[in-house]
Design an enzyme around this catalytic site. Structure first.
Site, mmCIF file in Angstrom:
data_model
loop_
_atom_site.group_PDB
_atom_site.id
_atom_site.type_symbol
_atom_site.label_atom_id
_atom_site.label_comp_id
_atom_site.label_asym_id
_atom_site.label_seq_id
_atom_site.Cartn_x
_atom_site.Cartn_y
_atom_site.Cartn_z
ATOM 1 N N ASN A 10 5.981 58.902 61.918
ATOM 2 C CA ASN A 10 4.805 59.719 62.244
ATOM 3 C C ASN A 10 5.189 61.161 61.912
ATOM 4 O O ASN A 10 5.968 61.772 62.624
ATOM 5 C CB ASN A 10 4.473 59.572 63.738
ATOM 6 C CG ASN A 10 3.358 60.502 64.182
ATOM 7 O OD1 ASN A 10 2.706 61.154 63.355
ATOM 8 N ND2 ASN A 10 3.128 60.564 65.493
ATOM 9 N N LYS A 12 3.354 63.667 62.078
ATOM 10 C CA LYS A 12 2.619 64.643 62.905
ATOM 11 C C LYS A 12 2.091 65.755 61.992
ATOM 12 O O LYS A 12 1.688 65.466 60.869
ATOM 13 C CB LYS A 12 3.512 65.159 64.040
ATOM 14 C CG LYS A 12 4.142 63.995 64.831
ATOM 15 C CD LYS A 12 4.773 64.400 66.115
ATOM 16 C CE LYS A 12 5.336 63.153 66.813
ATOM 17 N NZ LYS A 12 5.892 63.441 68.126
ATOM 18 N N HIS A 95 -2.166 58.491 70.160
ATOM 19 C CA HIS A 95 -0.845 59.092 70.381
ATOM 20 C C HIS A 95 -0.934 60.032 71.591
ATOM 21 O O HIS A 95 -1.970 60.670 71.808
ATOM 22 C CB HIS A 95 -0.407 59.850 69.131
ATOM 23 C CG HIS A 95 1.017 60.290 69.198
ATOM 24 N ND1 HIS A 95 1.400 61.422 69.896
ATOM 25 C CD2 HIS A 95 2.146 59.747 68.693
ATOM 26 C CE1 HIS A 95 2.715 61.536 69.801
ATOM 27 N NE2 HIS A 95 3.194 60.538 69.087
ATOM 28 N N GLU A 97 0.049 62.899 72.032
ATOM 29 C CA GLU A 97 -0.355 64.278 71.687
ATOM 30 C C GLU A 97 -1.860 64.367 71.495
ATOM 31 O O GLU A 97 -2.472 65.388 71.819
ATOM 32 C CB GLU A 97 0.415 64.741 70.437
ATOM 33 C CG GLU A 97 1.877 65.023 70.762
ATOM 34 C CD GLU A 97 2.859 64.700 69.644
ATOM 35 O OE1 GLU A 97 2.434 64.601 68.482
ATOM 36 O OE2 GLU A 97 4.058 64.531 69.945
ATOM 37 N N GLU A 165 5.478 54.580 73.797
ATOM 38 C CA GLU A 165 6.133 55.888 73.677
ATOM 39 C C GLU A 165 6.098 56.605 75.023
ATOM 40 O O GLU A 165 5.081 57.219 75.369
ATOM 41 C CB GLU A 165 5.399 56.746 72.640
ATOM 42 C CG GLU A 165 5.358 56.150 71.257
ATOM 43 C CD GLU A 165 5.250 57.224 70.177
ATOM 44 O OE1 GLU A 165 6.062 57.188 69.256
ATOM 45 O OE2 GLU A 165 4.383 58.102 70.276
ATOM 46 N N GLY A 171 10.143 63.894 71.334
ATOM 47 C CA GLY A 171 10.568 65.212 70.875
ATOM 48 C C GLY A 171 11.536 65.905 71.819
ATOM 49 O O GLY A 171 11.806 67.093 71.679
ATOM 50 N N SER A 211 12.250 59.941 70.436
ATOM 51 C CA SER A 211 13.621 60.331 70.096
ATOM 52 C C SER A 211 14.453 59.175 69.545
ATOM 53 O O SER A 211 15.662 59.120 69.757
ATOM 54 C CB SER A 211 14.317 60.985 71.295
ATOM 55 O OG SER A 211 13.607 62.153 71.687
HETATM 56 P P1 13P Z 1 10.134 61.886 68.203
HETATM 57 O O1 13P Z 1 10.798 60.760 67.446
HETATM 58 O O2 13P Z 1 10.193 63.201 67.461
HETATM 59 O O3 13P Z 1 10.583 61.964 69.618
HETATM 60 O O4 13P Z 1 8.572 61.513 68.225
HETATM 61 C C1 13P Z 1 8.190 60.255 68.626
HETATM 62 C C2 13P Z 1 6.737 60.128 68.376
HETATM 63 O O5 13P Z 1 5.924 60.729 69.037
HETATM 64 C C3 13P Z 1 6.317 59.240 67.288
HETATM 65 O O6 13P Z 1 4.945 59.033 67.301
#
Ligand code: 13P
Length: 248
Positions: A10, A12, A95, A97, A165, A171, A211
């Protein structure tokens, strides 16, 4: 029950056309022998260029969102038809976010998921608890609700990919332990089995995200119920190839 492993990135809101093209060009030879399905879910505007860059490889290009209406006055959104125009196969839905910053709820997740399925896009439906919810012992309640409302009325759950997740792991560099991830994903499968029957639940691919990186991917992938990963930060680098080749 064998489920084909699936490693999805992803991106983002990262990458320009030049940066993305460079990364995919470098990744291509490194993922040639991979046994798993591979996707990179990129910002919508990069879909045409990244599709071209990934041509002839195992990397499929996915999107990060889809709207539930056919078309219309929905500024900033993207329709299933637009994604299909470019041969997109996967789309991330709900997601954390999107839930946190852009108002997605279990209900809009449901509408988006239904639309994706109607258009033969494979939804990667994200679920997960916040740190506050985990510490209050509410993880299972939160997940049960996200699944119950998010997947309401879905007929063929096998066509969906779920990504677990935990919000506190995204992150932050703070990965769930192998055991935590396995235990929670096993709970998700149990709920799916309650909703859709054991046979179908056993065929749903459930990914871990948060992560996940080149170091911890092996341990996570060794867990019985974990069928893959949804990778954020590490999908912006060549580390993504190491994760895709976790079994080498
Ligand atoms: P990270 O791997 O940067 O923690 O992000 C995970 C994520 O949100 C994937 O959709």
């Amino acid at each position: 029950m064998s489920r084909k492993p699936f490693i999805a990135g992803n991106w983002k809101m990262n990458m320009t056309v030049a940066e993305g093209t460079k990364l995919i060009t470098e990744l291509k030879p490194l993922v040639k022998e991979a046994k798993c399905d591979i996707a990179l879910c990129v910002p919508a505007i990069l879909i045409p260029a990244m599709t071209k860059a990934a041509k002839g490889s195992k990397i499929k290009i996915g999107a990060q969102n889809v709207h539930w209406a056919e078309a219309g006055a929905y500024t900033g959104e993207i329709s299933a038809d637009m994604l299909k125009d470019y041969g997109v196969k996967y789309v991330i839905i709900g997601h954390s976010e999107r839930r946190q910053y852009f108002g997605d709820t279990n209900d809009t997740v449901n509408l988006r998921t239904i639309k994706a399925l109607e258009n033969e896009l494979t939804p990667i439906v994200c679920v997960g608890e916040t740190l506050e919810e985990r510490e209050a012992g509410k993880t299972e309640d939160v997940l049960a609700r996200q699944l119950e409302f998010g997947l309401f009325g879905i007929e063929d759950v096998k066509k969906i990919v779920i990504a677990y997740e935990p919000v506190w792991a995204i992150g932050t560099g703070k990965t769930a332990t192998d055991e935590q991830a396995q235990e929670t994903i096993a709970f998700i499968r149990k709920r799916l089995s309650k909703m859709f029957g054991l046979k179908d639940a056993n065929r749903v691919r459930i990914l871990y995200g948060g992560s996940m990186n080149a170091k911890n991917c092996k341990g996570l992938m060794a867990q019985h119920d974990i069928d893959g990963g949804l990778i954020g930060g590490a999908s912006l680098k060549l580390d993504f190839a190491t994760i895709v080749n976790y079994d080498k």
